[in-house]
Motif scaffolding. Structure first.
Motif: not given
Length: 507
Positions: A102-105, A114-115, A171-176
């Motif tokens: 699975v990939t983020w946008h 992330d989970i 939600l995306p840990k790294k991006y957030y």
């Protein structure tokens, strides 16, 4: 402005020509699906603030973000970002397995971190998650490859159900952490079927299909969701061909449009209409409460006011919920209501008086239903004064335990568990409840952590029977959600009430 068919046709001459053919113009568009939605989106973070617990926003969130566990249209859980989940044998730990590939946008891979980060963040009071008290029942999360384990800090049998319910989003840990809350609000990303392409607050959001969506690319390449909070305007949008799909319109308009060339689906959803009874003033008298319940003719209201769209209920469980017990009945019995009121010294000539609060236009015919109920009450010796409030005011008053003696509300429970219907609505210490009786609180208390599932469900049925026999709340109906769409579109209704564009196909 009141819309009529005549002035609509004048306003939308081009659309009218197409209406004559029974085909809204946009039904011919190959890729751009247009939806006239009934609410605006205040915030893109589906895990914090009041928006996170607004049932009507969940369809928007689920278009962009995935939940931990997928919920199917019939409300049953299915593998999603988590492919496996469960308890240890001693119920002291839970385990979760994260889906591969699975990939983020933005192209980053979804990871087990992330989970775990999403669960830990949800449990922290400072993040503002309104369901934090549920998420904090697990902790000490440990990641090993695609497997996550967590300690059960306080046993809650519904923890996995919350993973496909309110605030149960990943939600995306790294991006957030890179962009922060404000950056995320400006450019949200998820792993869901659609990506946010353009967002104008209080106007519209344009979504673009996620080509790498793990559940398969959506049928429509782009989706424009217009925020049209006025029901008459939504009727105009779909009738003129400016939108392919709309929802939550008056039932008589649903009948008119679907008999005139448009298509529609009207199915029961998990939302219910109910009247909170606050244990103050005259509601401390059981004869008054029971009389108020016996005097309401629910089938008649549904037939005459809602054009037959609705399912009468006598507990806070719909027939789809886990603890529904069809043997619990509160019949329409106006003569019994008169007897009860007479026992307390009230009559048609000497009515008991109280205030009932209601929304007006939040749900189809909400105000009109309360008008009808007040009329039925008047016949038996109850004189109720109607006070209209906004839904935000209802939340404020309920949290402060300051509702009027009677207050109409719409309650959503898409996981169908009794804790999220009777539990939160009727457990005195909960900020969602206004009934504080110790007898009921003592019945409900042990059920929160009951590990024996059969015993737990039976316990909630016993609570519902006690509530019905003592008229501690007045359940009215399970809502039927009307969705109208162009003939070229196939809409798959979701029983949670979420209108999900990725479930829509070309007919």
């Amino acid at each position: 402005m009141q819309f009529s068919r005549r002035n609509l046709l004048k306003m939308t001459a081009a659309g009218a020509a197409v209406i004559g053919l029974g085909l809204p113009s946009r039904s011919r568009a190959a890729d751009d699906l247009v939806i006239a939605y009934n609410v605006s989106l205040p915030s893109w973070d589906p895990t914090v603030g009041p928006s996170a617990v607004n049932p009507t926003l969940q369809g928007l969130y689920q278009s962009v973000f995935d939940q931990f566990i997928l919920q199917q249209p019939d409300l049953s859980p299915a593998p999603g970002l988590l492919t496996k989940w469960g308890w240890s044998q001693d119920r002291k730990q839970i385990f979760m397995t994260v889906r591969d590939g699975v990939t983020w946008h933005n192209g980053d891979p979804l990871t087990a971190e992330d989970i775990a980060w999403s669960l830990e963040r949800a449990a922290k009071p400072e993040t503002g998650n309104p369901i934090q008290f549920i998420w904090k029942t697990i902790g000490n999360l440990s990641v090993d490859g695609n497997t996550i384990t967590a300690d059960v800090l306080s046993f809650d049998p519904t923890i996995f159900k919350w993973m496909y319910f309110l605030t149960g989003y990943v939600l995306p840990k790294k991006y957030y952490e890179e962009v922060g809350p404000e950056g995320f609000e400006k450019a949200p990303i998820g792993t869901g079927p659609y990506m946010v392409e353009k967002f104008e607050r209080n106007a519209f959001v344009r979504l673009k299909a996620n080509p790498g969506y793990w559940g398969g690319k959506p049928d429509f390449e782009s989706v424009t969701i217009k925020f049209v909070t006025d029901a008459a305007s939504r009727v105009a949008e779909v009738e003129s061909g400016n939108a392919h799909v709309t929802l939550e319109i008056p039932y008589e308009e649903y009948d008119r449009l679907t008999q005139g060339g448009l298509k529609g689906v009207a199915t029961p959803v998990s939302d219910i209409g109910m009247i909170f009874l606050n244990d103050i003033e005259v509601m401390l008298d059981p004869n008054v409460r029971k009389a108020a319940a016996f005097a309401i003719n629910k089938p008649l209201i549904i037939e005459k006011l809602l054009s037959g769209y609705g399912v009468p209920i006598d507990t806070l469980q719909t027939p789809d919920y886990d603890a529904h017990d069809p043997t619990i009945k509160v019949p329409y019995d106006p003569e019994k209501a008169k007897e009860l009121l007479a026992a307390s010294g009230y009559s048609v000539d000497n009515p008991v008086k109280f205030t009932i609060q209601t929304t007006r236009g939040f749900k189809p015919k909400d105000y009109e239903m309360i008008q009808a109920i007040v009329g039925l009450w008047r016949r038996v010796g109850i004189e109720a004064k109607i006070e209209v409030y906004e839904i935000a005011k209802h939340y404020e008053l309920r949290a402060a335990d300051q509702l009027a003696p009677a207050a109409f509300y719409n309650w959503g429970n898409s996981v169908g568990d009794p804790t999220t219907s009777t539990g939160f609505a009727m457990f005195g210490p909960s900020p969602h409840s206004v009934w504080d009786g110790a007898d009921l609180t003592n019945m409900i208390g042990p059920l929160w952590g009951e590990a024996d599932e059969e015993k737990r469900i039976q316990g909630w049925k016993d609570v519902d029977r006690f509530i019905a026999e003592n008229a501690l709340v007045i359940p009215l109906l399970q809502y039927v959600q009307p969705v109208v769409h162009a003939p070229g579109i196939k809409v798959v209704p979701h029983h949670s009430g979420a209108l999900l564009p990725h479930l829509m196909k070309r007919a």
